[in-house]
Each structure stands twice: as C-alpha cells, then as structure tokens.
Design a protein around this motif. Sequence first.
Motif, short mmCIF file in Angstrom:
data_model
loop_
_atom_site.label_atom_id
_atom_site.label_comp_id
_atom_site.label_asym_id
_atom_site.label_seq_id
_atom_site.Cartn_x
_atom_site.Cartn_y
_atom_site.Cartn_z
N VAL A 1 0.80 -1.22 -0.11
CA VAL A 1 0.13 -0.31 -0.21
C VAL A 1 1.08 1.27 -0.16
N ARG A 2 1.87 1.34 0.89
CA ARG A 2 2.90 2.49 0.98
C ARG A 2 3.57 2.75 -0.28
N PHE A 3 4.41 1.53 -0.65
CA PHE A 3 5.31 1.86 -1.48
C PHE A 3 5.33 1.10 -3.14
N ALA A 4 4.22 0.31 -3.33
CA ALA A 4 4.21 -0.51 -4.50
C ALA A 4 3.70 0.51 -5.72
N PHE A 5 3.02 1.47 -5.43
CA PHE A 5 2.36 2.33 -6.29
C PHE A 5 2.31 3.71 -6.02
N PRO A 6 3.74 4.11 -6.15
CA PRO A 6 3.85 5.64 -5.66
C PRO A 6 3.11 6.73 -6.63
N GLY A 7 2.37 7.55 -5.83
CA GLY A 7 1.61 8.61 -6.62
C GLY A 7 0.45 8.27 -7.37
N GLU A 8 -0.01 6.96 -7.24
CA GLU A 8 -0.94 6.54 -7.89
C GLU A 8 -1.89 5.41 -7.37
N ASP A 9 -3.34 5.23 -8.02
CA ASP A 9 -4.07 4.21 -7.45
C ASP A 9 -3.68 2.90 -8.25
N GLY A 10 -3.72 1.66 -7.49
CA GLY A 10 -3.38 0.46 -7.84
C GLY A 10 -4.14 -0.63 -7.33
N THR A 11 -4.17 -1.82 -7.72
CA THR A 11 -4.60 -2.87 -7.24
C THR A 11 -3.79 -4.16 -6.97
N PHE A 12 -3.98 -4.81 -6.11
CA PHE A 12 -3.31 -6.03 -5.86
C PHE A 12 -4.24 -7.42 -5.34
N GLU A 13 -3.64 -8.44 -5.46
CA GLU A 13 -4.52 -9.55 -5.02
C GLU A 13 -3.75 -10.31 -3.74
N LEU A 14 -4.64 -10.78 -3.10
CA LEU A 14 -4.11 -11.93 -1.99
C LEU A 14 -4.94 -13.23 -2.32
N THR A 15 -4.09 -14.35 -2.60
CA THR A 15 -4.72 -15.74 -2.71
C THR A 15 -4.47 -16.52 -1.51
#
Length: 504
Positions: free
Chosen positions: A50-64
Amino acid sequence: MDQTLQLPNHAQIIGPTTDYAYKWGLNVGLSDDKALRLALAVDEVVTDVVRFAFPGEDGTFELTFRADLSTAEVIIHERGEPFDPSRHPYDPQRAIEDDNFEGAGFAVIDHCVDDFAFLNRGREGKEFRLVQHIESDHIADLHATEPPDPDADREDVSYTFSPVRPRDAEDIAKLIYRTYGYTYVREELYYPERIERALEQNEKFGVLVRSNSGRAVGYFAVLRSQDSNIGEVGEAVVDVNHRRRGLMKRMLRSLIDQANDRGLSGVYGEAVTVHDISQRVNHHFGMMSTALLLGLFPSQRFRALFDERTQPISVIIDFRPLVPYTTVTAHLPARYADLLRRIYDALGVHDLQVPPRSDTTTREQWPDATEMDARIRYSYNHVVFVVDRPGQDLSEQVNRALTDLEDDSMTVAFVDLPLDDPATPAATEILCENDFVLAGLMPRFHGNRDYLRLQRPLTRLDPNGIEVYSDLAVDLKAHILNELSWTSNGMETRSRSASGATST
C-alpha cells in the motif's frame, strides 16, 4: 479451493485484511499463535504494498489464500514498482549504530512464518508467498506401542471392507505408523486430525479393511483434485502380516466403483519407482502409464520393500479415464508427438486431431506476459508451473522463479502446458532450450484439460533406482534419459535435442 481478494492500495484495507488472514488461518487448522504470526506477516507485506508499490497512483493487488492438510499459504501478488529485496538486506548492526532499519520488514516476515519466498514475475509483477505448517498431534505421540496382532499367524482370517469414515482416522494413522514407521511419503497420514478433517470436508474418500479382531489392516483412498474432476488413488497400505491375500486389489476395485458413483472423469496413481508393485496393481485395473516424474518426493527409506533407496523418489503417473474420451484436439510438439500419440491411443482416444503448426502461433504473436501459477510444494521440494497462456517472457519467468527459490532446496521443477493451446509446441521448444525435458501427458489435470508436462531435474539421480513396469513406462524412461545428458553416476541438468545433440 483457492480464495482470492482483489484490493485497492488504500490504507484502510490493511486492518480488515490482516483480520481476515488471522481468521482464515484459524479456520484451516492453524494454532492461535501460528495464525497470529501469519496475520502479522500479511500485515507487513500489505502495508509495504500500500505504501510503496504504487507511488503517487492508485493501484490494485491480489491476495490468494491456499491451504491443504499440512500447509496454509498466502500469496500476495502486485504489479507495482519493481523491487529487488536482495538489494536491501537487513543489517542489525547498522540498525543499532545508524538507526537504519532498511530490510527489517523482510526479517520480521521471515521470523513470523515457516517458509517465505519472493518471486519476481517480470512483466507480471511480484509475488510474496507466506507459508505456515499446520501442526497436529503425531500418532507416535498419542499412543504407546500397539499390542500384537492376534490374526498375524492365522490362515483363516476373514476381512470386512467398508467406506472410510472420519472416526476411522486414528486407526488409519496407527496402520501407517505400524507398517512404515516414519518412512511413508505422505506425512499427513501420521496425523489423525488431518485425516479426519480431509474426510469431513470431502477432500478424499476410501475403503478400510479390518480383520477378525477389528484391527485395521488395509486402507486405500482417492484424493480429489482441487482444480479438476479427477482423483488420485494416492494413499495405500496393507499391514505386513496380511499381504499377499488380495486385499490391495479388492480395495482398488472398490475405490474405482466409488469414483464412478461420484461422477469423477478419471483416476490416477503416483506409483513410486523404488519398486514396481503399485505399477503392477494399477496396470491390472486398466490404468495406463502417461508420465515419469523425476524426484517428485524427498528421499525416503522404504521399510520391508527390497533394498533401501535414499535418493529423491520418482513416480509413474498411471491414469484411467472413467468418462471415455471422444474427439481430442491436441497441439503436439513434434519432438514428442509419436510417444504422445501412443499414450492417447492407450487411453482409448481413437479420434485424435493434431492441427498443423500455424505461423500465428510463433512467439512474436504471443502476449508480452505469461499467465502462470507457481504451485510450490515446500515439504516435497518441488514446484509446478501451471501455464494458462504462454507469453514472450515464459522462459524468463520460469528461470527467475527458480533463481528466487534457490534457498528452498528444490530438487525438480515442472512446467505444465495446455495441449489445446496452439502455442504449446513453440513453448515446448523454448523450455527445452532452457534444460527442460519430457515428463509426459497429464490427462484432465487442470480444469479437465490435458497438459503436457516438462521437467527439469535440479539434483542427480541414479537411473538404476527407477524401476518401471509397463511398456509405455519403459519407453518414457528411455526417452527421458536419452534427452538428459548422462553419466555413470546419474543425471546432469542439460538436455539433448530430439536428434541427440547436446544443448547448453
């Protein structure tokens, strides 16, 4: 069955996600402490994403969330900013002296879980894999030595065969321990709680044999596949005092009847090659050898079965369709086409359509990114890459993942390619250039589709320790060994082309 959450990179999802991970861990059998540690590790990874993967933009990620009887795994997959954890190691001395805690998050995660792997997926982003082993009481810790078998020396023993029930779990574990000591490949059968849970959740079904005294002397079960309508005839044992009385064959006949009644489209066995007994039984009941998987299981010593072997255990896949094949369209790689045709013919496929290779299936026509699931079996030291759709980065993804898994002591890597995909012949050539060789056909193995399995041994094996029975198994072994560079001491992980020239 996997559970997948797709989440936005918003701070407010961190708490609920951590709470969900904790409750899920408890639900699949983790202790409170292990579920809490898993949740803490999830919290650390999700917070970093949440803090570092998408600097300055909205993004999504998955948990399986993925679990079996012995492990609980959480896979966090994100396609954010590139990151290489090996470049950010944690240094405790630096943290004390300079107040610099770079890399501390990974140290925390590694401390919280039993296994932690980071996979760089290239264009497909990154995966963080968190694994906890599900603890249960071992049968050796539950009971003292059993009394002698009152029927051991009798010739007039009668037997009762009945479907396995959850309350039989402890007797099954005792039978396994009594027969094999600590050497049985499937460790979960030493834990009554795991056996009971699997039966209650309909993950397997089976037959139990009892002698006159009521003692459990035989057990055979089918394990349902998690992603296809087939089952593995995967757990079998007969007490040493009750062998050579036809119990194994009678149990297998009952199992196939049960599988038919439950509507399975096929059953298969992973027959070990330290002997050919299981292969002979499978063949007697109409199963056909379709693949030879090298080093599938860790080194074990088999008690009371010929001489002892200590190398990783290879298996023959024996398959029997319960729903007959009709017309099959399969894109067969030229180097393996003849052998695969023979296997299909043995399975009763009399209308096999093999389309000609088209220019539209060349690598340049593929998408950039490969759609692939890495199924890591930490306790068995192998990984299966199940490819849904090959991309231009196929070999790059596979090789990068194997590099990331070097610390996990993998002994073999497998790649499954769908035979209904026109790209499979070209994908096969690419993987063979990267030291993969044939394993065989995996019928109806994923989503009821047929897959070609390739394999890359990562450790040496002695071919004399691989015993095979059927004509197809003999030919599979000969073909595979011909592809591998060979020495008198075992296998090297370089492959030969179909013509026999060595590629490096």
